[in-house]
Write an enzyme that holds these catalytic residues in place. Structure first.
Site, PDB file in Angstrom:
ATOM      1  N   GLU A 203       0.832  -1.198   0.000  1.00  0.00           N
ATOM      2  CA  GLU A 203       0.000   0.000   0.000  1.00  0.00           C
ATOM      3  C   GLU A 203       0.869   1.250   0.000  1.00  0.00           C
ATOM      4  O   GLU A 203       0.495   2.278  -0.579  1.00  0.00           O
ATOM      5  CB  GLU A 203      -0.927   0.004   1.216  1.00  0.00           C
ATOM      6  CG  GLU A 203      -2.025   1.067   1.133  1.00  0.00           C
ATOM      7  CD  GLU A 203      -3.114   0.863   2.168  1.00  0.00           C
ATOM      8  OE1 GLU A 203      -3.980  -0.002   1.958  1.00  0.00           O
ATOM      9  OE2 GLU A 203      -3.089   1.549   3.205  1.00  0.00           O
TER      10      GLU A 203
ATOM     11  N   HIS B 197       8.460 -26.811   1.604  1.00  0.00           N
ATOM     12  CA  HIS B 197       7.807 -27.926   0.916  1.00  0.00           C
ATOM     13  C   HIS B 197       6.757 -27.414  -0.060  1.00  0.00           C
ATOM     14  O   HIS B 197       6.252 -28.182  -0.874  1.00  0.00           O
ATOM     15  CB  HIS B 197       7.163 -28.855   1.948  1.00  0.00           C
ATOM     16  CG  HIS B 197       8.154 -29.467   2.882  1.00  0.00           C
ATOM     17  ND1 HIS B 197       8.830 -30.632   2.603  1.00  0.00           N
ATOM     18  CD2 HIS B 197       8.629 -29.055   4.080  1.00  0.00           C
ATOM     19  CE1 HIS B 197       9.655 -30.928   3.597  1.00  0.00           C
ATOM     20  NE2 HIS B 197       9.548 -29.984   4.510  1.00  0.00           N
TER      21      HIS B 197
ATOM     22  N   LYS C  75     -12.999   1.968  -2.856  1.00  0.00           N
ATOM     23  CA  LYS C  75     -14.153   2.237  -1.984  1.00  0.00           C
ATOM     24  C   LYS C  75     -15.252   2.968  -2.749  1.00  0.00           C
ATOM     25  O   LYS C  75     -16.441   2.668  -2.606  1.00  0.00           O
ATOM     26  CB  LYS C  75     -13.702   3.083  -0.784  1.00  0.00           C
ATOM     27  CG  LYS C  75     -12.792   2.358   0.200  1.00  0.00           C
ATOM     28  CD  LYS C  75     -12.366   3.293   1.320  1.00  0.00           C
ATOM     29  CE  LYS C  75     -11.427   2.613   2.292  1.00  0.00           C
ATOM     30  NZ  LYS C  75     -10.964   3.523   3.358  1.00  0.00           N
TER      31      LYS C  75
END
Length: 528
Positions: free
Chosen positions: A322, A351, A455
């Protein structure tokens, strides 16, 4: 480079902080002296930029805000006596409140003590507290914490179902700077209804962490909530863990918040030194710049070799991405900056993806987090003279070597143990690194226009939904998607309208489809 030369390079570039017991090893980043020297003028500017930032320069011009998270751990640095006093008093209030909750001096109406916490937040108001809880909460905390960090109904239900027999002794923290951010607002409303469903007065269980005079602050005061704590406009969400946002939940769990702040302060002091080799944040910024050619061309893979640091990479995702993910630089040029961050923990993820790290696409650099102390107390032997912790250490060192042998760069950060001081120091180290790196690449690390755009786009969709449902409530006959779009003046939003209606239909919201679901254009829609 042969083993002897590597050993010399390791010693030349090793950073050690005696007070924190922290080591930083960037020797396996393959920059040379010419590259370092070419960046020294940029670092001189970066050190100056950071000094101005700490003095109170406006660093977020979009919102005309200072950036002062550094003042939280050294209030004397705040630009006014009033701010210094407010920081000190807030910390004292947090400690006093936590003590009263833990001793039962403040208790719920139907129980002697609070036993649990629901913490409602999003982004920096959740990621930091979650990371610190995972890293530092004692095995048997005075209050056990649970997080609602999304507006996912099933996720909210999971928490409320888990606590259904304990709501009467559960404290609720609502963390939102504006009080209007949808995710924490939605979580608060749902939790409030759950309390009402058990005939519990929500105000007697609720704490607000918010800006003065925000919508949430007004609600908390009007309803008489237990307490409110401030969120400052000069502290961004991704740098808010050492503010009320993180300190309130940490203190309630019995975590030593003074030690966290002290560790951060020590690291702040170390990362102010205007000398590349003596400044760990500058060494990290140098490494990031080298690996990605100053353009974020390689991802940052974070592998902490300690279970309690599991969420560190998730916390760093927001802090780094951000802050650095910006389209424009400070001169208005389109630059598309950023560094992608991912990771989980070692050795589990060896792994999962070390095969690709060693032999696949060379589009990353690794950050290995080493913790010297294996456990609190002695370890049994797994093999003669070998413990589980020896294996873990071996996997870390082996991975570092295997990566280097195949021309894959890595950084190693080493701390003596996971405790409040070292966690505070890690938070501060990466906060400063982000600031220095942003200066090197000429971007603003302290605004987030892309987040705000997301938003606004979500709000447009919800407004569109209101119009669609309103139209269908008035219409007597079923309509095609194109007819709906035309009637509400949204001819360019047919796809969005279809997806809105599909979601409503899946959740039994009265939407009825007639036609072939695999061919949206054939559908007729009405309200049942």
């Amino acid at each position: 480079m042969d083993a002897k030369a590597l050993w010399q390079r390791y010693q030349e570039w090793l950073y050690f902080h005696e007070g924190l017991g922290l080591y930083l090893d960037v020797s396996r980043m393959r920059f040379d002296d010419a590259f370092v020297n070419s960046l020294l003028p940029k670092f001189d500017k970066a050190f100056t930029d950071m000094a101005e930032l700490e003095k109170g320069a406006i660093a977020n011009p979009d919102e005309n805000r200072m950036v002062g998270h550094y003042w939280l751990r050294n209030p004397d640095l705040a630009p006014t006596p009033e701010l210094t006093q407010e920081i000190v008093q807030t910390l004292e209030q947090i400690e006093a409140f936590a003590e009263k909750i833990q001793t039962g001096a403040i208790h719920p109406p139907k129980a002697n003590r609070f036993t649990d916490i629901i913490s409602i937040g999003i982004g920096g108001s959740a990621l930091g507290p979650e990371f610190v809880a995972e890293a530092l909460a004692p095995e048997f905390p005075p209050l056990k914490i649970h997080f609602i960090d999304n507006t996912d109904p099933a996720g909210i239900d999971r928490i409320l179902t888990h606590l259904r027999n304990h709501l009467a002794s559960t404290l609720v923290l609502v963390i939102s700077k504006s009080g209007g951010t949808p995710e924490p607002r939605n979580g608060m409303i749902e939790v409030k209804k759950a309390y009402a469903g058990q005939n519990l007065n929500f105000a007697q269980y609720a704490v607000a962490i918010t800006s003065a005079d925000s919508n949430l602050d007004k609600i908390a005061k009007a309803e008489g909530w237990l307490a409110t704590f401030p969120m400052y406009d000069w502290v961004g969400g991704r740098t808010s863990e050492l503010s009320s946002v993180g300190l309130v939940p940490a203190a309630l769990q019995g975590i030593d918040i003074r030690a966290m702040l002290e560790g951060a302060k020590e690291m702040d002091d170390a990362t102010r030194v205007p000398d590349l080799k003596k400044n760990p944040a500058a060494l990290l910024a140098l490494s990031w710049y080298y690996s990605g050619n100053g353009k974020g061309e390689k991802d940052m893979v974070v592998l902490p070799y300690k279970d309690s640091l599991l969420l560190f990479s998730r916390y760093l995702q927001q802090l780094v991405m951000e802050s650095l993910g910006k389209e424009k630089d400070l001169d208005g040029n389109t630059v598309y900056q950023g560094i992608a961050v991912y990771g989980n923990k070692g050795s589990t993820d060896q792994h999962a993806y070390v095969q690709q790290l060693r032999e696949g696409v060379p589009n990353f650099f690794a950050t290995l987090i080493e913790v010297l102390e294996d456990r609190n107390g002695p370890s049994p032997e797994i093999d003669p003279g070998v413990t589980s912790g020896d294996y873990l250490s071996g996997f870390l060192l082996g991975t570092r070597q295997a990566l280097y042998e195949n021309q894959r760069d890595s950084i190693t950060v080493t701390i003596p143990q996971v405790n409040a001081r070292t966690v505070g120091a890690l938070i501060a180290l990466y906060e400063r690194t982000v600031g220095l790196y942003a200066s090197l690449v000429n971007i603003n690390a302290y605004h987030q226009p892309g987040v705000e755009a997301g938003k606004k786009a979500a709000a447009v969709i919800l407004d569109l939904q209101t119009k669609v449902v309103g139209l269908l409530q008035k219409e007597k006959t079923a309509l095609s998607l194109e007819q709906i779009a035309e009637k509400i003046g949204a001819n360019d939003q047919v796809e969005a309208i279809y997806k809105i209606l599909r979601h409503l239909q899946a959740n039994q919201r009265g939407v009825v489809f007639q036609g072939n679901l695999g061919q949206p254009s054939s559908l007729k829609v009405s309200l049942g």
